[in-house]
Design a protein around this motif. Structure first.
Motif, mmCIF file in Angstrom:
data_model
loop_
_atom_site.group_PDB
_atom_site.id
_atom_site.type_symbol
_atom_site.label_atom_id
_atom_site.label_comp_id
_atom_site.label_asym_id
_atom_site.label_seq_id
_atom_site.Cartn_x
_atom_site.Cartn_y
_atom_site.Cartn_z
ATOM 1 N N MET A 60 0.832 -1.217 0.000
ATOM 2 C CA MET A 60 0.000 0.000 0.000
ATOM 3 C C MET A 60 0.860 1.258 0.000
ATOM 4 O O MET A 60 0.553 2.223 -0.697
ATOM 5 N N LEU A 61 1.931 1.256 0.779
ATOM 6 C CA LEU A 61 2.832 2.415 0.785
ATOM 7 C C LEU A 61 3.509 2.602 -0.565
ATOM 8 O O LEU A 61 3.768 3.736 -0.983
ATOM 9 N N ALA A 62 3.807 1.507 -1.244
ATOM 10 C CA ALA A 62 4.445 1.607 -2.557
ATOM 11 C C ALA A 62 3.476 2.161 -3.596
ATOM 12 O O ALA A 62 3.895 2.825 -4.538
ATOM 13 N N LEU A 63 2.194 1.905 -3.425
ATOM 14 C CA LEU A 63 1.208 2.366 -4.398
ATOM 15 C C LEU A 63 0.713 3.783 -4.126
ATOM 16 O O LEU A 63 0.238 4.455 -5.030
ATOM 17 N N ILE A 64 0.831 4.235 -2.868
ATOM 18 C CA ILE A 64 0.342 5.563 -2.500
ATOM 19 C C ILE A 64 1.451 6.583 -2.729
ATOM 20 O O ILE A 64 2.606 6.351 -2.381
ATOM 21 N N ASP A 65 1.105 7.719 -3.283
ATOM 22 C CA ASP A 65 2.071 8.787 -3.515
ATOM 23 C C ASP A 65 1.999 9.773 -2.350
ATOM 24 O O ASP A 65 1.054 10.551 -2.243
ATOM 25 N N VAL A 66 2.988 9.721 -1.467
ATOM 26 C CA VAL A 66 3.039 10.612 -0.313
ATOM 27 C C VAL A 66 3.566 11.970 -0.782
ATOM 28 O O VAL A 66 4.577 12.032 -1.485
ATOM 29 N N PRO A 67 2.909 13.068 -0.404
ATOM 30 C CA PRO A 67 3.377 14.385 -0.843
ATOM 31 C C PRO A 67 4.773 14.694 -0.296
ATOM 32 O O PRO A 67 5.145 14.274 0.787
ATOM 33 N N ASP A 68 5.536 15.476 -1.067
ATOM 34 C CA ASP A 68 6.897 15.843 -0.686
ATOM 35 C C ASP A 68 6.847 17.124 0.139
ATOM 36 O O ASP A 68 6.947 18.225 -0.387
ATOM 37 N N PHE A 69 6.667 16.963 1.450
ATOM 38 C CA PHE A 69 6.607 18.125 2.329
ATOM 39 C C PHE A 69 7.976 18.753 2.515
ATOM 40 O O PHE A 69 8.087 19.964 2.712
ATOM 41 N N SER A 70 9.035 17.963 2.466
ATOM 42 C CA SER A 70 10.369 18.513 2.706
ATOM 43 C C SER A 70 10.747 19.511 1.611
ATOM 44 O O SER A 70 11.354 20.540 1.890
ATOM 45 N N GLY A 71 10.409 19.208 0.368
ATOM 46 C CA GLY A 71 10.716 20.138 -0.718
ATOM 47 C C GLY A 71 9.958 21.441 -0.580
ATOM 48 O O GLY A 71 10.503 22.528 -0.784
ATOM 49 N N MET A 72 8.688 21.332 -0.194
ATOM 50 C CA MET A 72 7.868 22.523 -0.015
ATOM 51 C C MET A 72 8.409 23.372 1.145
ATOM 52 O O MET A 72 8.546 24.586 1.019
ATOM 53 N N PHE A 73 8.753 22.710 2.245
ATOM 54 C CA PHE A 73 9.257 23.456 3.402
ATOM 55 C C PHE A 73 10.631 24.054 3.125
ATOM 56 O O PHE A 73 10.951 25.139 3.618
ATOM 57 N N SER A 74 11.470 23.372 2.353
ATOM 58 C CA SER A 74 12.793 23.953 2.052
ATOM 59 C C SER A 74 12.647 25.166 1.138
ATOM 60 O O SER A 74 13.401 26.131 1.271
ATOM 61 N N ARG A 75 11.685 25.141 0.211
ATOM 62 C CA ARG A 75 11.448 26.322 -0.633
ATOM 63 C C ARG A 75 10.928 27.474 0.211
ATOM 64 O O ARG A 75 11.331 28.629 0.020
ATOM 65 N N MET A 76 10.044 27.175 1.170
ATOM 66 C CA MET A 76 9.531 28.227 2.054
ATOM 67 C C MET A 76 10.662 28.802 2.907
ATOM 68 O O MET A 76 10.762 30.024 3.079
ATOM 69 N N ALA A 77 11.529 27.921 3.426
ATOM 70 C CA ALA A 77 12.633 28.384 4.263
ATOM 71 C C ALA A 77 13.599 29.241 3.456
ATOM 72 O O ALA A 77 14.103 30.262 3.940
ATOM 73 N N GLY A 78 13.867 28.845 2.207
ATOM 74 C CA GLY A 78 14.752 29.646 1.359
ATOM 75 C C GLY A 78 14.180 31.023 1.082
ATOM 76 O O GLY A 78 14.903 32.024 1.095
ATOM 77 N N SER A 79 12.870 31.094 0.852
ATOM 78 C CA SER A 79 12.235 32.396 0.614
ATOM 79 C C SER A 79 12.299 33.267 1.858
ATOM 80 O O SER A 79 12.567 34.472 1.775
ATOM 81 N N LEU A 80 12.051 32.672 3.008
ATOM 82 C CA LEU A 80 12.110 33.450 4.254
ATOM 83 C C LEU A 80 13.527 33.909 4.554
ATOM 84 O O LEU A 80 13.731 35.017 5.077
ATOM 85 N N GLU A 81 14.539 33.090 4.233
ATOM 86 C CA GLU A 81 15.922 33.518 4.422
ATOM 87 C C GLU A 81 16.247 34.695 3.514
ATOM 88 O O GLU A 81 16.927 35.635 3.929
ATOM 89 N N LYS A 82 15.740 34.654 2.290
ATOM 90 C CA LYS A 82 15.978 35.752 1.364
ATOM 91 C C LYS A 82 15.321 37.028 1.865
ATOM 92 O O LYS A 82 15.912 38.107 1.818
ATOM 93 N N ILE A 83 14.091 36.911 2.383
ATOM 94 C CA ILE A 83 13.390 38.084 2.916
ATOM 95 C C ILE A 83 14.126 38.642 4.129
ATOM 96 O O ILE A 83 14.266 39.858 4.286
#
Length: 151
Positions: free
Chosen positions: A88-111
């Protein structure tokens, strides 16, 4: 004496009956078929058993390691629930939260004007007054002089 045939013996013996001291061809053929069947069923079992891991690996899932561990647990403990959960885990696509959070962190660092990748430690330094947000050293704290005659 050896040429005499027992009266109860048949005049013609089937081909699978081996002569004394000869090779039993039927047994050799049966052993080869048995060995091939055991290896074939074993390979089929292992191929089926690694199905979740191969599915997760082909689709580059984030949870590949978890699926692999569940497959090993199912193999060594014979608890089939681990295999089902891994599938079931192999068939389910878990969202990539780490990529989203790293993009948010990079934007906040830039700000905030922090160098990329130094987010947590640089923010902590700013909060404690060690470094100013624009990376200039903080001025020494001003000490108020006590009025004359008071200590």
């Amino acid at each position: 004496m050896a040429d005499q045939v027992h009266p109860a013996a048949a005049s013609h013996l089937p081909a699978f009956v081996a002569s004394p001291g000869g090779t039993d061809v039927l047994m050799v053929v049966a052993a080869i078929i048995l060995l091939a069947a055991v290896l074939g069923v074993g390979l089929l079992f292992l191929r089926l058993h690694t199905l979740p891991e191969r599915i997760a690996h082909k689709s580059h899932k984030l949870q590949f390691e978890i699926v692999a561990v569940l497959g090993l647990l199912a193999l060594f403990t014979h608890v089939h629930l681990f295999w089902v959960i891994g599938l079931m885990l192999a068939l389910i696509d878990v969202p990539d939260f780490s990529g989203m959070f790293s993009r948010m962190a990079g934007s906040l660092e830039k700000i905030a004007g922090i160098a990329p990748g130094r987010g947590g430690e640089a923010a902590s330094d700013i909060e404690h007054g060690i470094v100013r947000p624009d990376d200039k050293p903080a001025p020494p704290p001003a000490v108020a002089a006590a009025p004359a005659g008071q200590l």
